[in-house]
Motif scaffolding. Structure first.
Motif, mmCIF file in Angstrom:
data_model
loop_
_atom_site.group_PDB
_atom_site.id
_atom_site.type_symbol
_atom_site.label_atom_id
_atom_site.label_comp_id
_atom_site.label_asym_id
_atom_site.label_seq_id
_atom_site.Cartn_x
_atom_site.Cartn_y
_atom_site.Cartn_z
ATOM 1 N N MET D 1 -24.624 -18.786 4.811
ATOM 2 C CA MET D 1 -24.909 -19.974 5.630
ATOM 3 C C MET D 1 -25.549 -19.576 6.956
ATOM 4 S SD MET D 1 -24.838 -23.191 5.988
ATOM 5 C CE MET D 1 -23.703 -24.145 5.014
ATOM 6 N N LEU D 3 -27.295 -17.055 7.617
ATOM 7 C CA LEU D 3 -28.672 -16.605 7.401
ATOM 8 C C LEU D 3 -29.634 -17.790 7.422
ATOM 9 C CD1 LEU D 3 -28.121 -14.006 4.567
ATOM 10 C CD2 LEU D 3 -29.003 -13.541 6.818
ATOM 11 N N LEU D 4 -29.241 -18.836 6.703
ATOM 12 C CA LEU D 4 -30.106 -20.024 6.632
ATOM 13 C C LEU D 4 -30.284 -20.637 8.009
ATOM 14 C CD1 LEU D 4 -31.573 -22.204 5.051
ATOM 15 C CD2 LEU D 4 -29.396 -23.310 4.658
ATOM 16 N N ALA D 48 -36.995 -20.127 3.418
ATOM 17 C CA ALA D 48 -35.537 -20.113 3.595
ATOM 18 C C ALA D 48 -34.882 -21.084 2.623
ATOM 19 C CB ALA D 48 -35.174 -20.462 5.028
ATOM 20 N N PHE D 49 -35.469 -22.257 2.459
ATOM 21 C CA PHE D 49 -34.889 -23.238 1.520
ATOM 22 C C PHE D 49 -34.937 -22.690 0.097
ATOM 23 C CE2 PHE D 49 -36.101 -26.821 4.574
ATOM 24 C CZ PHE D 49 -34.899 -26.689 5.217
ATOM 25 N N TRP D 50 -36.047 -22.018 -0.250
ATOM 26 C CA TRP D 50 -36.143 -21.462 -1.593
ATOM 27 C C TRP D 50 -35.047 -20.434 -1.816
ATOM 28 C CZ3 TRP D 50 -37.000 -16.300 -2.800
ATOM 29 C CH2 TRP D 50 -37.064 -16.038 -4.165
ATOM 30 N N ARG D 51 -34.914 -19.514 -0.851
ATOM 31 C CA ARG D 51 -34.011 -18.380 -1.056
ATOM 32 C C ARG D 51 -32.541 -18.814 -1.026
ATOM 33 N NH1 ARG D 51 -30.438 -15.661 -1.286
ATOM 34 N NH2 ARG D 51 -30.034 -13.487 -0.763
ATOM 35 N N PHE D 52 -32.200 -19.707 -0.090
ATOM 36 C CA PHE D 52 -30.778 -19.961 0.107
ATOM 37 C C PHE D 52 -30.289 -21.227 -0.587
ATOM 38 C CE2 PHE D 52 -32.021 -17.509 3.934
ATOM 39 C CZ PHE D 52 -31.320 -16.370 3.607
ATOM 40 N N LEU D 53 -31.176 -22.126 -0.940
ATOM 41 C CA LEU D 53 -30.703 -23.363 -1.564
ATOM 42 C C LEU D 53 -31.117 -23.488 -3.023
ATOM 43 C CD1 LEU D 53 -31.227 -25.897 1.357
ATOM 44 C CD2 LEU D 53 -29.178 -24.662 0.704
ATOM 45 N N PRO D 55 -33.030 -21.142 -5.503
ATOM 46 C CA PRO D 55 -33.824 -19.977 -5.932
ATOM 47 C C PRO D 55 -34.516 -20.189 -7.266
ATOM 48 C CG PRO D 55 -31.528 -19.405 -5.554
ATOM 49 C CD PRO D 55 -31.604 -20.863 -5.503
#
Lengths: 300, 172, 120, 102
Positions: D1, D3-4, D48-53, D55
């Motif tokens: 969290m 990180l995002l 960031a949305f791709w990686r953390f929410l 993928p």
């Protein structure tokens, strides 16, 4: 092979290769082979006085050589020398080569701007002109090799040439990449950014001592890097009968490096606007044709 | 727990912000273009830290050429590209600072207040990403991809027409 | 190797290179200072003593190519992922990219007809 | 969290700087630099949305590619307009281009 041994071999080949390229460069300029020449000019530049031009841009003056040599070392670290002997096997290796080599031009531009001399500045802008010219053919040639390997790992690209080397599979791509490699390393006949004859040294004209040393060393390493890249992408990398992989890579690399200097020795310098014109009018359509040809052959 | 990823994210984020700030703080034009390049490279490294490898490397490569070309246009059109005359190149400075700060505070507030749900832990590796992105381009987003092609064509034609028109009607 | 480790290695290599270069600068500095002599710090200009700084307005003759390149360059962003899956998808991929490249090639031909591909 | 959130805050600050630059500069090329910074900030958010929410949603990565295309085209068209402005009026200062007002 253990990681330690392969790391040692890579370092050895790198240092030996750079020295050999230095001998070749002297040979292409003066015509005679002198094995101690590079060492002597190294000492000369090492002991040379550091002259800073008036009103130079301090930040760029210090960082341009670092960027230049750092980018080249990063590029060589992702190139495979033998099966399993690669420092970093990057998942987007083919793209990374391209990305790193763009920054050679940025380093030249920074050095040209930093000196605050007219000739250096003109040399920097010419470096950018060369980048605009060769960038598209180089990218498309790389894409064609990626198409065959179905992967951007450089090791996979070498493995994909098991049956037939890429130089025979896509000769047009090889020619485009080879010529562009000459332009990337600003070797003759594409040495406009540092032209001795007309710009009195261009970007390098006003650099002395450590900075000149770094640029010269970086250019030698760059020639070696590009030779290894040509070998990896088109000449089957470490593949060959009887001898171990390292020896094959080394032999092919030296052959390619020697051919670079031989080509530069016999062809007159090409003006940057002519290079732009030829590359956009003939190079880009040829590169497109290359992709089409590889695509059709792959589907058959 | 503070991870390596977080430390790298903060370091390169600060680098991106610092170079982004330097862009508007220097009057030397090539310096400001190359500061922007450094900022964009830091953004590319942020992508790498977030493990979007293809996008990170692509960003680093694209920006290298784009910002250098920006530098040549700066050299061509600025009165004083070296920044030796210390010209003032600003207007409505206070309003701009206020707008920047307000928008930043608003976005940060929104980011902190929102409920982001669960954080994903599983994600594909670099090679798998390249493959999936290719599949996305060829399958689901195929129309977007072709539309991007037409957009690039439009951009090319627009820029060439605008930049070269007068010259060509005079010559030949 | 995990991807993040690879990037850390690359970063480490970059920092090491910068450190070595800095050490070279330090060694050079310890070897002696530059003598301050008149005219020594003037950049090379074939014998002329350049009076002005070189950071002046400069007409770059290849801006037509630069504009074309900026737009054309974006094609590679789509081409690399496409190349990775090319053999898997087959003829559909060839047709897709064929259409895309034809569209871009039209732009090149348009520039050619507008005399954009020459020294401005 | 965290990180995002960190990535989003970095993007927000970059966006603010870009907005400040785009509003305060008088020169066309400098204004474009501000816009590029804002687009860069938007791209950080997307990644960031791709990686953390999400993928598995590669349309987000596709979106980043489109954003990059927009960036390059904005550059090309902007430079072309700058060229034309410079040729007709000898300057690219936006203070002096009142005739571009609709």
């Amino acid at each position: 092979m253990t990681p330690f041994l392969s790391g040692f071999m890579i370092t050895l080949l790198f240092v030996g290769g750079v020295y050999f390229v230095a001998v070749l460069e002297r040979c292409s300029m003066t015509g005679n082979v002198s094995w101690s020449g590079p060492a002597r000019s190294f000492l000369l530049l090492f002991a040379q006085e550091e002259i800073k031009t008036r009103k130079h841009d301090k930040v760029f003056f210090e960082t341009a050589p670092i960027l230049f040599i750092g980018v080249i070392l990063l590029t060589i670290s992702i190139l495979p020398f033998s099966r399993g002997s690669v420092v970093i096997d990057l998942g987007t290796g083919a793209l990374f080569i391209n990305a790193a080599l763009v920054y050679i031009m940025v380093a030249l531009l920074m050095a040209g701007w930093a000196v605050n001399g007219v000739y250096a500045m003109v040399g920097g802008w010419r470096a950018l002109a060369q980048l605009i010219a060769y960038s598209m053919p180089v990218v498309m040639a790389l894409t064609a090799t990626v198409m065959r390997a179905e992967s951007m790992f450089l090791t996979d690209i070498v493995e994909s040439q098991q049956s037939l080397w890429n130089i025979l599979y896509q000769p047009v791509g090889f020619i485009l990449f080879y010529i562009s490699a000459l332009a990337i390393a600003f070797l003759p006949p594409f040495d406009l950014p540092v032209a001795e004859g007309e710009l009195a040294g261009g970007v390098w004209a006003d650099l002395t001592g450590a900075r000149k040393l770094l640029f010269r060393l970086g250019r030698l390493a760059l020639v070696l890097t590009l030779s290894v890249a040509v070998v990896v992408l088109y000449l089957g990398g470490w593949m060959g009968p009887w001898l171990p992989g390292f020896v094959w890579t080394f032999l092919k690399t030296l052959l390619v490096a020697a051919s670079f200097f031989a080509v530069g020795h016999f062809i007159p310098r090409i003006r940057h606007d002519h290079l732009l014109e030829y590359n956009w009018k003939y190079g880009v359509p040829l590169a497109l044709y290359n992709i089409f040809q590889v695509g059709v052959v792959l589907l058959l | 727990m503070i991870s390596v990823q977080l430390i790298l994210l903060i370091i390169f984020g600060l680098a991106a912000i610092w170079f982004g700030w330097r862009v508007f703080m220097t009057s030397s034009m090539v310096r400001s273009a190359l500061s922007l390049l450094a900022s964009m490279v830091a953004i590319g490294i942020l992508f790498l830290v977030m493990e979007a490898e293809f996008l990170g490397v692509l960003q680093i490569m694209m920006m290298g050429t784009e910002m250098s070309i920006m530098a040549i246009f700066m050299m061509m059109y600025m009165m004083d590209p070296g920044g030796l005359g210390q010209m003032d190149m600003y207007h409505q400075k206070n309003i701009s600072i206020a707008a920047g700060v307000i928008v930043t505070v608003f976005i940060v507030g929104a980011a902190l207040a929102a409920d982001w749900g669960t954080i994903a832990t599983q994600f594909p590796g670099p090679h798998e990403q390249n493959r999936l992105l290719g599949m996305e381009i060829l399958k689901r987003s195929m129309m977007i991809f072709e539309t991007a092609g037409v957009t690039i064509l439009t951009g090319m034609i627009a820029s060439i027409t605008v930049a070269l028109s007068i010259k060509n009607s005079v010559e030949k | 190797m995990a991807p993040l480790t690879q990037y850390l290695l690359l970063l480490g290599m970059g920092i090491t290179t910068a450190g070595l270069v800095w050490m070279l600068y330090l060694i050079k500095q310890s070897l002696g200072q530059t003598l301050d002599e008149p005219g020594k710090d003037i950049p090379a200009e074939s014998g002329n003593l350049a009076p002005k700084p070189a950071w002046l307005r400069y007409h770059v003759h290849y801006y037509g190519y630069a504009l074309l390149f900026l737009a054309f360059d974006m094609e590679m962003a789509y081409m690399y992922p496409w190349a990775v899956v090319y053999r898997e998808v087959g003829i559909l991929a060839l047709l897709d990219m064929g259409v895309f490249l034809m569209i871009l090639f039209l732009g090149l031909i348009y520039t050619w007809t507008q005399l954009g591909l020459k020294r401005q | 969290m965290e990180l995002l959130i960190t990535a989003l805050i970095i993007a927000a600050v970059l966006f603010g700087i870009g907005l400040y630059g785009a509003l305060s500069q008088t020169n066309l090329v400098m204004i474009m630099m501000g816009i590029e910074l804002m687009l860069g900030a938007a791209m950080i958010n997307l990644v960031a949305f791709w990686r953390f929410l999400h993928p598995d949603a590669f349309s987000l990565q596709m979106f980043v590619l489109v954003a990059m295309t927009v960036m390059a085209l904005e550059g090309a068209v902007g430079f072309a307009i700058a060229t034309q402005r410079f040729r007709t009026s000898g300057t690219v200062e936006m203070e002096e281009s009142a005739e571009l007002k609709g």
